[in-house]
Design an enzyme around this catalytic site. Structure first.
Site, short mmCIF file in Angstrom:
data_model
loop_
_atom_site.label_atom_id
_atom_site.label_comp_id
_atom_site.label_asym_id
_atom_site.label_seq_id
_atom_site.Cartn_x
_atom_site.Cartn_y
_atom_site.Cartn_z
N HIS A 198 59.58 59.51 54.57
CA HIS A 198 59.73 58.16 55.14
C HIS A 198 61.17 57.70 55.19
O HIS A 198 61.54 56.91 56.05
CB HIS A 198 58.79 57.18 54.45
CG HIS A 198 57.40 57.39 54.92
ND1 HIS A 198 56.57 58.32 54.35
CD2 HIS A 198 56.74 56.89 55.98
CE1 HIS A 198 55.44 58.34 55.03
NE2 HIS A 198 55.50 57.49 56.01
N GLU A 218 44.93 61.80 62.07
CA GLU A 218 45.95 62.54 61.32
C GLU A 218 45.34 63.50 60.31
O GLU A 218 46.04 64.10 59.51
CB GLU A 218 46.95 61.58 60.66
CG GLU A 218 46.34 60.41 59.95
CD GLU A 218 47.38 59.39 59.45
OE1 GLU A 218 48.58 59.65 59.52
OE2 GLU A 218 46.95 58.34 58.98
C1 PEP Z 1 51.82 60.19 60.93
O1 PEP Z 1 51.23 60.68 59.97
O2 PEP Z 1 52.13 60.83 61.96
C2 PEP Z 1 52.22 58.77 60.90
C3 PEP Z 1 52.76 58.20 61.95
O3 PEP Z 1 52.04 58.09 59.73
P1 PEP Z 1 53.05 58.18 58.48
O4 PEP Z 1 54.26 58.95 58.92
O5 PEP Z 1 53.36 56.76 58.12
O6 PEP Z 1 52.24 58.89 57.46
MG MG Z 2 50.43 59.40 58.43
#
Ligand code: PEP
Ligand code: MG
Length: 570
Positions: free
Chosen positions: A189, A431
């Site tokens: 992140h 996902e």
């Molecule tokens: C993903 O998993 O592609 C997503 C956009 O969520 P995050 O990156 O917040 O897990």
């Molecule tokens: Mg995600």
């Protein structure tokens, strides 16, 4: 040295090193009996969690620990359970008005210093154990996280072990020109936030980064992953030229801001942005974003001491709704767990946090948290065009239960006479592979899909998105993953719902033609990437993209696919 470039661009600046936890006495005084009780309770909980941590270490390494190491862990448990330490710490809290962390520093670190000064070698070595348990307790109290200075000098390049999402968010981008970290991955992140904010970043540089000293001049190339330490004048000139070129290209692309992302044969794709709060919206509109395809709400929940109240959340979502000027905003319900832990929530240690208690699983298990968030989103819905999206869905039961919770939240509001938009759309993130495979069934339950390739890639390929050792295997052009994505889009369209994609793949220029050819309706990405991707769409036709897609789907490995995509993207 080389790492993984995760946020493009070039920065030239001075290093600011923040590896070491800064242990300092805050001097804060706790005055009332209630406050003192809270601090005393925090201390006891922190000790328990430190004991749990040591026991976990012991169990995890049971087969490989030698007797000396085993003794060390035993001694640490002994110290952690020592009644004298506890009573000294409580005395400081209750009678000397100290906070739990100040009391721990004074008692435990003072004792460590005393042991360290002793002649007896055995006792001397105990100093390190005391230091260690002091660190563990402070860690559990959340006070020895990396300490970021409150103010940075202009053009600072941060050099760190890693940065947590909340630390990345807290960076003042008018001063911080970029960062390089020892660990981390492409879709951690910290990387995602850096990209959204347009600050160059390189992760997974390894221990070589330790050679950098404070104030060293550093060149950071967030595209290639190069980190150049103490460059000569010629290198600096070379990179200044490259930097200038990038800035010129960007100002040309930003001029496309008000044009739709329309192919030469008239097909339009919606360009949306990923945000973490209303302060990101300015950048979204500056870059020509047409709305928000992913509002990561969990970032309101991290970097604080307790859950935000319904009112606080309502104000946060309302600001986004108002400032997005009627454009659609997909609000994702909290996706905590995984790499986004909340110290105050206290999820016990898990061996596989990405496969564990996270996102919708927490929400459906602790409905008070979920309902509070749903009510606040619904309350904010009247101020704009908000949609609700659930993360990490893996079964139809979860979708149905989550929808029941939305219904329940609406009934709560009705009872209290509070307005909301009853037609608020509900969607899910795709996902988890089971969700991608069940897209035909799930499409009948929701208003839209958004494909989260960051997680879909890690779960489909069994590659931890945070682990730099396997980052070479983390590859969104793997044909297995491409088949899943294609299926999700096809099923969405068959059932007449929208299919978007909000993982980092959306901002990969190499993937744009392929995704266009698969028929995606919306692409959502860090705002800074929108002009680059829009430029590709504007310069190509849908019929070419369809041909590219059909050729790619016949290929059996990602190397061939990438080479082909590079060829057709020229
Ligand atoms: C993903 O998993 O592609 C997503 C956009 O969520 P995050 O990156 O917040 O897990
Ligand atoms: Mg995600």
């Amino acid at each position: 040295m080389k790492g993984i470039g995760v946020s493009p661009g070039i920065s030239i600046g001075n290093a600011c090193i923040i590896y070491k936890a800064a242990i300092f006495i805050s001097g804060i005084r706790v005055e009332t009996k209630e406050e003192k009780d809270v601090e005393a309770e925090k201390f006891d909980k922190a000790v328990l969690s430190a004991i749990e941590e040591v026991n976990f270490l012991r169990e995890k390494n049971a087969l490989t620990l030698n007797s000396e190491e085993s003794d060390i862990l035993d001694t640490q448990i002994e110290f952690l359970s020592d009644p004298q330490i506890r009573s000294d710490v409580l005395d400081k809290i209750l009678n000397e008005n100290k906070t739990a962390s100040d009391a721990v520093i004074e008692v435990v670190f003072a004792a460590a210093q005393m042991f360290g000064n002793m002649e007896d070698v055995y006792l001397k070595t105990r100093a390190a154990d005391l230091q260690d348990i002091g660190n563990r307790i402070l860690n559990a109290l959340n006070h020895n996280a990396q300490h970021l200075p409150a103010q940075f000098k202009k053009n600072t390049i941060i050099i760190a072990e890693d940065l947590s999402p909340s630390e990345t968010i807290a960076l003042d981008i008018t001063k911080v020109a970029g960062f390089a970290t020892i660990s981390g991955g492409k879709t951690s992140h910290a990387a995602i936030i850096a990209k959204a904010r347009g600050i160059p970043a390189v992760v997974a540089c390894g221990k070589d980064l330790l050679n950098i000293e404070n104030n060293d001049i550093i060149i950071l190339d967030g595209t290639s992953g190069d980190v150049i330490i103490r460059p000569g004048d010629n290198k600096i000139e070379e990179y200044k030229r490259k930097q200038k070129k990038i800035i010129e290209e960007l100002s040309f692309l930003k001029a496309l801001k008000d044009l739709p992302a329309k192919t030469t044969d008239g097909h339009t794709v919606k360009m949306l942005a990923n945000i973490s709060g209303h302060t990101d919206l300015e950048q979204v509109f500056e870059n020509g974003g047409e709305g928000v395809g992913l509002f990561r709400t969990e970032l309101l929940f991290i970097g604080r001491e307790s859950f935000p109240s319904e009112e606080e959340q309502f104000q946060f979502y309302k600001q986004v709704a108002i400032k997005s000027k009627g454009k659609p905003v997909i609000v994702r319900t909290i996706d905590i767990g995984g790499d986004k832990q909340l110290p105050y929530f206290g999820i016990p240690h898990e061996n596989n946090p990405f496969l564990g208690y996270r996102a919708i699983r927490i929400c459906l298990n602790q409905k008070d948290i979920f309902l509070t968030q749903l009510r606040s989103i619904l309350r904010a819905s009247v101020f704009g065009n908000l949609k609700i999206m659930f993360p990490m869905v893996s079964s139809i039961d979860e979708i149905r239960s989550a929808k029941e919770c939305v219904q329940q939240a609406k009934e709560d509001l009705l009872k209290s006479g509070i307005n909301f938009r009853d037609d608020t759309e509900i969607g899910i993130m795709i996902e988890v592979p089971s969700a991608a495979l069940m897209a035909d069934i799930f499409a009948k339950e929701v208003d839209f899909f958004s494909i989260g390739t960051n997680d879909l890639c890690q779960y489909t390929l069994a590659v931890d998105r945070m682990n730099e050792k396997v980052s070479g295997l983390y590859d969104h052009f793997n044909p297995g993953l491409l088949r899943l994505i294609k299926n999700v889009i096809a099923q969405a369209h068959k059932h007449k719902i929208n299919a978007g994609l909000c993982g980092e793949m959306a901002s990969d220029p190499l993937a744009t033609l392929l995704l266009l050819g698969m028929g995606l309706d919306e692409l959502s990405m860090g705002a800074a990437s929108i002009p680059y991707i829009k430029n590709i769409i504007i310069g190509n036709s849908l019929s070419k993209a369809r041909d590219v897609c059909s050729n790619v789907m016949k290929m059996d490995n990602s190397g061939t696919i990438k080479r082909y995509l590079e060829e057709v993207s020229k």
